[in-house]
Design a protein around this motif. Sequence first.
Motif, PDB file in Angstrom:
ATOM      1  N   GLN A 179       0.832  -1.202   0.000  1.00  0.00           N
ATOM      2  CA  GLN A 179       0.000   0.000   0.000  1.00  0.00           C
ATOM      3  C   GLN A 179       0.866   1.252   0.000  1.00  0.00           C
ATOM      4  O   GLN A 179       1.947   1.297   0.612  1.00  0.00           O
ATOM      5  N   HIS A 180       0.355   2.238  -0.686  1.00  0.00           N
ATOM      6  CA  HIS A 180       1.011   3.547  -0.702  1.00  0.00           C
ATOM      7  C   HIS A 180       0.647   4.297   0.583  1.00  0.00           C
ATOM      8  O   HIS A 180      -0.532   4.395   0.949  1.00  0.00           O
ATOM      9  N   THR A 181       1.642   4.825   1.256  1.00  0.00           N
ATOM     10  CA  THR A 181       1.405   5.548   2.511  1.00  0.00           C
ATOM     11  C   THR A 181       1.531   7.056   2.309  1.00  0.00           C
ATOM     12  O   THR A 181       0.574   7.800   2.486  1.00  0.00           O
ATOM     13  N   SER A 182       2.713   7.520   1.948  1.00  0.00           N
ATOM     14  CA  SER A 182       2.929   8.938   1.692  1.00  0.00           C
ATOM     15  C   SER A 182       4.125   9.090   0.771  1.00  0.00           C
ATOM     16  O   SER A 182       4.841   8.123   0.468  1.00  0.00           O
ATOM     17  N   ALA A 183       4.366  10.310   0.347  1.00  0.00           N
ATOM     18  CA  ALA A 183       5.470  10.553  -0.587  1.00  0.00           C
ATOM     19  C   ALA A 183       6.824  10.363   0.077  1.00  0.00           C
ATOM     20  O   ALA A 183       7.824  10.080  -0.605  1.00  0.00           O
TER      21      ALA A 183
END
Length: 231
Positions: free
Chosen positions: A64-68
């Motif tokens: 999953q993508h969390t933050s940049a």
Amino acid sequence: MSRILVPCHVKGTVALQVGDVRTSQGRPGVLVIDVTFPSVAPFELQEITFKNYYTAFLSIRVRQHTSAHTPAKWVTCLRDYCLMPDPHSEEGAQEYVSLFKHQMLCDMARVLELRLILRQPSPLWLSFTVEELQIYQQGPKSPSMTFPKWLSHPVPCEQPALLCEGLPDPSRVSSEVQQMWALTEMIRASHTSTRIGRFDVSNRFPLLGLLCPEQIRPHGLLYFRWMAVMT
């Protein structure tokens, strides 16, 4: 709820060796399938469907993508989901399966990649996998439909207008008509077609409403001869 098919790329299976690889007892009892979404931005997974092929247990991990500023991480969202109640029998071996996000152990938002871990502990089946794999995301919500106030809250039925003064009561008229019909049926039932014939009536007992066609004077007395015919 609407759903949209997500285009994906399913990589080839990778076998994990179970047991001692230096002996004949070592065999590939675990397979790993990676699923990527190269043309899709991080999405919220809604459903996974596939056809089982002799896989006994399924585990799924999601990246999953969390933050940049934070690298994406892998999370286990499904652990040892049973596809075959008895790995040594064929029950459930080729069933179609649907898995929904509410069955997952974690939030299925911002999905970047999936990893399916298939396990078959029985030595009876030479091969096992999953087929016809499809991933769905949640579709746009249907716009709420608004109805006009008069349709949402209908007016109660209006009372019928009162009868004008001077008109007879419908129930009383109906009752009298029914009585007249009953009398008519009684008269029709007692009707006879026998002709009564001729008879003489003395002028001492006049019959009201009858006409006398002729007069006779036998023996000096005045008689009226009447003709009555019942039809």
